[in-house]
Design an enzyme around this catalytic site. Structure first.
Site, mmCIF file in Angstrom:
data_model
loop_
_atom_site.group_PDB
_atom_site.id
_atom_site.type_symbol
_atom_site.label_atom_id
_atom_site.label_comp_id
_atom_site.label_asym_id
_atom_site.label_seq_id
_atom_site.Cartn_x
_atom_site.Cartn_y
_atom_site.Cartn_z
ATOM 1 N N ASP A 1 111.249 -59.153 64.883
ATOM 2 C CA ASP A 1 110.910 -60.243 64.676
ATOM 3 C C ASP A 1 110.843 -61.787 65.207
ATOM 4 O O ASP A 1 110.313 -62.662 64.275
ATOM 5 C CB ASP A 1 110.127 -59.623 63.832
ATOM 6 C CG ASP A 1 108.577 -60.285 63.197
ATOM 7 O OD1 ASP A 1 107.877 -60.463 64.194
ATOM 8 O OD2 ASP A 1 107.923 -60.568 61.902
ATOM 9 N N CYS B 1 93.944 -42.516 67.777
ATOM 10 C CA CYS B 1 92.621 -42.945 66.874
ATOM 11 C C CYS B 1 91.259 -42.190 66.918
ATOM 12 O O CYS B 1 90.113 -42.376 65.886
ATOM 13 C CB CYS B 1 92.181 -44.397 67.248
ATOM 14 S SG CYS B 1 93.877 -45.635 67.011
ATOM 15 N N CYS C 1 87.511 -42.940 64.975
ATOM 16 C CA CYS C 1 87.739 -43.723 63.483
ATOM 17 C C CYS C 1 87.610 -45.601 63.754
ATOM 18 O O CYS C 1 87.939 -45.943 64.915
ATOM 19 C CB CYS C 1 89.154 -43.279 63.439
ATOM 20 S SG CYS C 1 88.847 -44.540 61.698
ATOM 21 N N CYS D 1 89.790 -49.433 60.404
ATOM 22 C CA CYS D 1 90.345 -50.444 60.743
ATOM 23 C C CYS D 1 89.758 -51.688 60.534
ATOM 24 O O CYS D 1 89.599 -52.735 60.949
ATOM 25 C CB CYS D 1 91.596 -50.468 61.210
ATOM 26 S SG CYS D 1 91.193 -50.043 63.153
ATOM 27 N N CYS E 1 87.396 -55.458 58.466
ATOM 28 C CA CYS E 1 87.756 -56.764 58.507
ATOM 29 C C CYS E 1 87.051 -57.385 58.208
ATOM 30 O O CYS E 1 85.798 -57.538 58.459
ATOM 31 C CB CYS E 1 88.075 -57.366 60.120
ATOM 32 S SG CYS E 1 89.036 -58.674 60.388
ATOM 33 N N CYS F 1 91.623 -64.203 62.279
ATOM 34 C CA CYS F 1 92.649 -62.989 61.185
ATOM 35 C C CYS F 1 93.173 -63.493 59.952
ATOM 36 O O CYS F 1 93.900 -64.994 60.184
ATOM 37 C CB CYS F 1 93.891 -62.985 62.253
ATOM 38 S SG CYS F 1 95.045 -61.514 61.426
ATOM 39 N N CYS G 1 92.716 -53.315 57.268
ATOM 40 C CA CYS G 1 92.613 -52.582 57.933
ATOM 41 C C CYS G 1 94.134 -51.929 57.930
ATOM 42 O O CYS G 1 93.881 -50.212 58.546
ATOM 43 C CB CYS G 1 92.599 -53.580 59.618
ATOM 44 S SG CYS G 1 94.701 -54.492 59.875
ATOM 45 N N CYS H 1 93.265 -47.009 56.688
ATOM 46 C CA CYS H 1 93.913 -45.984 57.852
ATOM 47 C C CYS H 1 94.300 -44.145 57.197
ATOM 48 O O CYS H 1 94.454 -44.537 56.446
ATOM 49 C CB CYS H 1 95.816 -46.645 58.532
ATOM 50 S SG CYS H 1 95.504 -45.663 60.186
#
Length: 340
Positions: free
Chosen positions: A129, A183, A186, A189, A193, A209, A239, A243
């Site tokens: 990262d 997914c 669904c 998520c 938000c 965000c 989010c 899940c």
């Protein structure tokens, strides 16, 4: 060689490993360009830098023949959304509750990479990262999981809660089949938000965000978005937490939640000066945003608390040396006028 590497990765504490070719993502450059052209990166100017490398992992290190992607769980042992019902306390993203994952995961990657070189030769570069590497698409190409409708990576056997690390190597390892999106219909998520940061499934507008707003965004946050942030002062887990695939989440190892930071009182955090902030969050990823941005976030949370007893805390910072902090303090004090 690959089987031995996977076994050694498990010994180092990684939960899952996959391999892909550096050139496995020919569509990546176009996707990145569309995201940047729409301005959805906000103030993250670094995303527009070195797009040649970011959009083409094969260009980052032309000698590399394989990309080894590894997953490290940080699954929480509590409901990360419960703190949202405690308006006088700070909601801090699970990943930031303990030691900085950059340091822990990178050390493991380096140990694993050294083992690979000593055992099988070749050269390596490791990334966590901190480089122009698109870890999530690479992880999907390596079969670790898929990018869900919230753009984060999911896995059938890990759920949502895991970090990614990458080892680029000149060794030629057999690639794994890429994972497919699972997914279905669904929308959990997308619907949870608070700020509507998803213009469409599989698309994120970082400018809305809360993770971006509390960590990357400098200066005052749009007044329209401040009430929607609630008491989230560093990141947002909404989010991820909803899940359904999390029922298969694997228990975390060294990076598990330990309550090191927890959900401290907002009033306590607002009073931290710069030395106090640095001391309190030493070794934490929170430290990277600095006291001013952190205090700005805390004041937005105070303003959203509806608790009149916190108004004095906000008033005490209306003349802060940082303009964004002073603006947030005035906003919070005004919001709490007449609050019980």
């Amino acid at each position: 060689m690959k089987d031995a590497l996977a076994a050694q990765a498990r010994t180092e504490g990684f939960a899952k490993m996959g391999v892909c070719r550096p050139d496995a993502l020919p569509e990546l450059a176009g996707r990145l360009a569309a995201f940047l052209d729409a301005g959805r990166q906000g103030q993250m100017g670094w995303m527009a830098e070195r797009t040649g490398w970011r959009g083409d992992p094969a260009a980052l290190w032309p000698e590399a023949r394989s990309v080894v992607m590894l997953a490290e769980p940080y699954t929480p042992d509590h409901d990360p959304l419960a703190v949202l019902d405690e308006p006088d306390r700070a909601a801090i993203s699970v990943y930031a509750q303990g030691r900085d994952y950059h340091d822990i995961v990178k050390k493991r990657l380096k140990r694993l990479g050294r083992w690979l070189i000593e055992t099988h030769g070749g050269e390596i570069k490791v990334f966590v990262d901190t480089a122009p590497v698109m870890e999530k698409p690479l992880a999907q190409a390596a079969g670790l999981g898929w990018q869900g409708k919230h753009t984060n990576l999911l896995a059938r056997d890990l759920g949502s809660w895991f970090f990614l690390g990458a080892i680029f190597t000149t060794l030629d390892l057999p690639p794994d089949p890429p994972e497919i999106e699972r997914c279905g219909t669904c929308r959990a998520c997308l619907d949870i938000c608070p700020t509507g940061a998803f213009p469409a499934p599989f698309q994120l507008d970082a400018r809305r965000c809360i993770s971006y707003l509390t960590i990357e965004h400098r200066g005052p946050v749009d007044p329209e978005l401040r009430p929607l942030m609630g008491n989230r002062i560093y990141g947002c887990d909404d989010c991820l937490a909803v899940c359904p695939w999390n029922k298969f989440a694997r228990a975390a190892g060294e990076l598990r939640y330990r309550g090191v930071i927890g959900a401290p009182p907002l009033a306590e955090l607002a009073l931290l000066d710069d030395p106090g902030f640095r001391a309190r969050f030493s070794g934490s990823p929170i430290k990277r945003i600095g006291r001013d941005r952190f205090t700005r976030n805390v004041l937005y949370a105070i303003g959203n608390s509806g608790l009149g007893r916190l108004r004095g805390v906000a008033q005490g910072l209306t003349e802060d040396a940082d303009p964004a902090v002073a603006d947030a303090a005035r906003w919070a004090a005004l919001r709490l006028e007449g609050a019980q």
